[in-house]
Design a protein around this motif. Structure first.
Motif, PDB file in Angstrom:
ATOM      1  N   THR B 207     -33.048  59.690  42.013  1.00 45.67           N
ATOM      2  CA  THR B 207     -31.684  59.668  41.470  1.00 45.67           C
ATOM      3  C   THR B 207     -30.717  59.084  42.502  1.00 45.67           C
ATOM      4  O   THR B 207     -29.723  58.464  42.131  1.00 45.67           O
ATOM      5  CB  THR B 207     -31.196  61.073  41.080  1.00 45.67           C
ATOM      6  OG1 THR B 207     -31.061  61.870  42.254  1.00 45.67           O
ATOM      7  CG2 THR B 207     -32.133  61.744  40.110  1.00 45.67           C
ATOM      8  N   ALA B 208     -31.015  59.284  43.790  1.00 43.12           N
ATOM      9  CA  ALA B 208     -30.126  58.784  44.833  1.00 43.12           C
ATOM     10  C   ALA B 208     -30.082  57.254  44.821  1.00 43.12           C
ATOM     11  O   ALA B 208     -29.043  56.650  45.078  1.00 43.12           O
ATOM     12  CB  ALA B 208     -30.576  59.282  46.204  1.00 43.12           C
ATOM     13  N   THR B 209     -31.222  56.632  44.506  1.00 43.66           N
ATOM     14  CA  THR B 209     -31.274  55.171  44.490  1.00 43.66           C
ATOM     15  C   THR B 209     -31.162  54.632  43.063  1.00 43.66           C
ATOM     16  O   THR B 209     -30.988  53.425  42.880  1.00 43.66           O
ATOM     17  CB  THR B 209     -32.620  54.670  45.054  1.00 43.66           C
ATOM     18  OG1 THR B 209     -33.677  55.259  44.277  1.00 43.66           O
ATOM     19  CG2 THR B 209     -32.794  55.081  46.509  1.00 43.66           C
ATOM     20  N   GLY B 210     -31.301  55.505  42.083  1.00 41.10           N
ATOM     21  CA  GLY B 210     -31.302  55.063  40.691  1.00 41.10           C
ATOM     22  C   GLY B 210     -32.583  54.345  40.310  1.00 41.10           C
ATOM     23  O   GLY B 210     -32.697  53.780  39.232  1.00 41.10           O
ATOM     24  N   LEU B 211     -33.572  54.357  41.212  1.00 43.81           N
ATOM     25  CA  LEU B 211     -34.799  53.591  40.985  1.00 43.81           C
ATOM     26  C   LEU B 211     -35.945  54.473  40.494  1.00 43.81           C
ATOM     27  O   LEU B 211     -37.056  53.987  40.272  1.00 43.81           O
ATOM     28  CB  LEU B 211     -35.219  52.886  42.285  1.00 43.81           C
ATOM     29  CG  LEU B 211     -34.202  51.902  42.867  1.00 43.81           C
ATOM     30  CD1 LEU B 211     -34.619  51.450  44.261  1.00 43.81           C
ATOM     31  CD2 LEU B 211     -34.032  50.702  41.943  1.00 43.81           C
TER      32      LEU B 211
END
Lengths: 251, 305
Positions: B207-211
């Motif tokens: 979630t931090a990178t959206g990846l």
């Protein structure tokens, strides 16, 4: 004032295209360069030319590796370069925790700024930010953060082409874009809508203004192709074809 | 999180001072002389003020600390400053009246008790408000801060005061009860911290990178080869090395030893020095406990590093 303003008319921010970023760090360097000579105190460094250099930067690029679930069946891992700077959140937790009013969000365009003359350097805003967007200046001992180049974007002394944040202006791959997210017809709003622009850590309820465009899905050819088709023997015409046929007949 | 010594000293010391102010305000019986009134008030106010002053040492610009009193409407840190100053001012008035007339004004006492409790609560809320640090983001955090302040204040009041029984119970029992409540809250806090991870928000490197939707994400390269402010301040790991040992130290010196001294006091007619010894031991335990409070806490930004 460290209470948040009512939702601003303009929401200035960045779109960062993770599909395009090549991880060259040009935006990082130009950010450091501009913000060392522009708004507020210079961005400090400690031991800059020594064994253990360290300093304040407002934009940093991480590099991640993403391995898909079907990796054992041939799915390809990818490298994603990931520039990270302040997201100018609508519900910015760094603003409301500030005890002095130094940290504030502008009502007119939504930019989150630090009034360095009021900052006591307690560091609580950096603790409140989930993204690591704020760094304490090691020389001035005040909190530093991305200003969205507020001293460029409204600067009439600059040619119009330069009235965008330094990171956007310098990106050689065009992976960074600047605009108004409150305007649905702006370049950034359109890109976000078309490419599924996403929030980082939406679960933290910060409502970031900046959006990240995800890497496009990796495409793979439908059928297996030869790696180097030019190397495969082909029936030749002319002299080479005659030699080929003649040699084959010799067995 | 980086454990700053000035902040650890501040929360432990001012917590004890405010705990003593709380007990004084509720009318804990003290020696009658004006000198005793002066010294007891000085100690309570001094511990609190020493903590507050030490907390300014970690600031980048201590000379601007007064500005922190302005944003009490939105900031817990500002509220803490305001309520600490109010508490100390009211304590000053209470102590003056006490020294001049020998009378302890009951309503003013209740007011300083209330403000002392509010000050400890606001201190705890500075940490408990942070969604970015799941260990801290819990109602158990203010519960621990309040209970430890009360336990420290009660031991100190038992050592300095003249009471042998209060509300029908020996003061040694009251102090032991405060200790047990405080460490029970802390054990619950540790238990929660041991299992919470980032589950309170569901944050992950994905979630931090959206990846995360694309597959398993791992950091390939940091933005730089050295340390930076973020890694030193929030991705601090060195302090966790001795976590288990420090917890044992905290439990022995902060809980077992003071409790044993309280029981010994019960058996020997509650001599004051045993309570003071128990207080000193509790303070040592709390320094270890507070070190771990910072050193063991994980910040969301560590997901990027």
């Amino acid at each position: 004032m460290t209470t948040l303003p009512p939702s601003s008319e303009k929401k200035l921010g960045l779109v960062i295209d993770l599909d395009i970023c090549v991880g060259c760090h040009a935006c990082v360097v130009n950010c450091k360069e501009w913000n060392t000579g522009g708004y507020g105190a210079p961005l400090g460094d400690v031991d800059a030319y020594g064994d253990n250099p360290s300093g304040a930067w407002l934009n940093r690029i991480h590099t991640f590796e993403v391995t898909p679930e079907d990796a054992p069946n041939g799915g390809q891992a990818q490298i994603v370069h990931f520039p990270k700077s302040c997201l100018h959140c609508e519900d910015a937790p760094c603003v409301t925790v500030c005890p002095t009013g130094a940290s504030y969000k502008r009502g007119e365009d939504g930019i989150v700024l630090v009034d360095e003359k009021k900052c006591i350097g307690c560091g609580l805003c950096a603790w409140a930010c989930p993204y690591g967007a704020r760094e304490m200046d090691p020389v001035e001992n005040v909190m530093k953060k991305c200003t969205l180049c507020v001293d460029r974007i409204y600067n009439d002394n600059l040619p119009e082409i330069d009235r965008i944040p330094a990171c956007v202006r310098t990106c050689p791959a065009n992976a960074r874009h600047f605009g108004d997210f409150a305007d649905p017809s702006s370049n950034v709003s359109k890109m976000t809508a078309e490419r599924g622009g996403m929030d980082l850590m939406p679960e933290m309820a910060t409502r970031p203004v900046n959006k990240y465009l995800p890497p496009r899905p990796k495409t793979r050819p439908a059928s297996e192709r030869e790696l180097a088709p030019a190397l495969a023997p082909r029936t030749q015409e002319g002299l080479l074809g005659w030699i080929d046929r003649a040699l084959e007949k010799l067995g | 999180m980086h454990p700053a010594v000035s902040v650890i000293f501040f929360t432990v010391t001012s917590g004890a001072g405010l705990g003593l102010i709380f007990c004084l305000g509720l009318g804990w019986p003290m020696p009658a002389s004006p000198l005793a009134a002066f010294l007891v008030s000085l100690l309570a106010g001094g511990l609190t003020a020493a903590g507050l002053i030490s907390s300014t040492f970690h600031l980048g610009h201590p000379e601007r600390a007064w500005r922190a009193l302005s944003q009490w409407r939105s900031s817990w840190l500002s509220r803490e400053g305001v309520s600490a100053i109010l508490t100390l001012t009211l304590l000053g008035i209470y102590a003056l009246v006490w020294m001049m007339t020998g009378e302890r004004v009951a309503w003013l006492g209740l007011l300083i008790s209330l403000f002392a409790a509010i000050t400890v609560f606001t201190t705890a809320m500075i940490y408990a408000q942070l969604k970015t640090v799941p260990d801290w983001h819990s109602a158990l955090t203010p519960a621990c801060y309040l209970a430890f302040a009360l336990a420290a204040g009660a031991l100190l009041a038992a050592g300095l005061g003249t009471a042998t029984t209060l509300i029908g119970m020996p003061v040694a029992i009251l102090a032991s009860a405060a200790l047990i409540v405080a460490w029970t809250a802390k054990l619950l806090w540790w238990n929660r911290a041991g299992t919470i991870g980032f589950s309170h928000t569901g944050s992950s490197i994905g979630t931090a990178t959206g990846l995360g939707g694309l597959g398993a994400v791992r950091l390939l390269e940091r933005p730089h080869s050295g340390e930076n402010y973020l890694t030193r301040e929030m991705v601090h790991k060195i302090g966790r090395k001795h976590a288990a040992r420090l917890r044992r130290i905290a439990l022995v010196t902060g809980c077992a030893v003071p409790l044993a001294l309280c029981f010994l006091a019960m058996a020997t007619g509650q001599p004051a020095f045993l309570f003071l010894l128990a207080f000193a031991s509790l303070m040592a335990g709390l320094f270890a406990e507070r070190w771990l409070f910072f050193a063991e806490a994980r910040h969301a930004v560590s997901l990027y590093y």
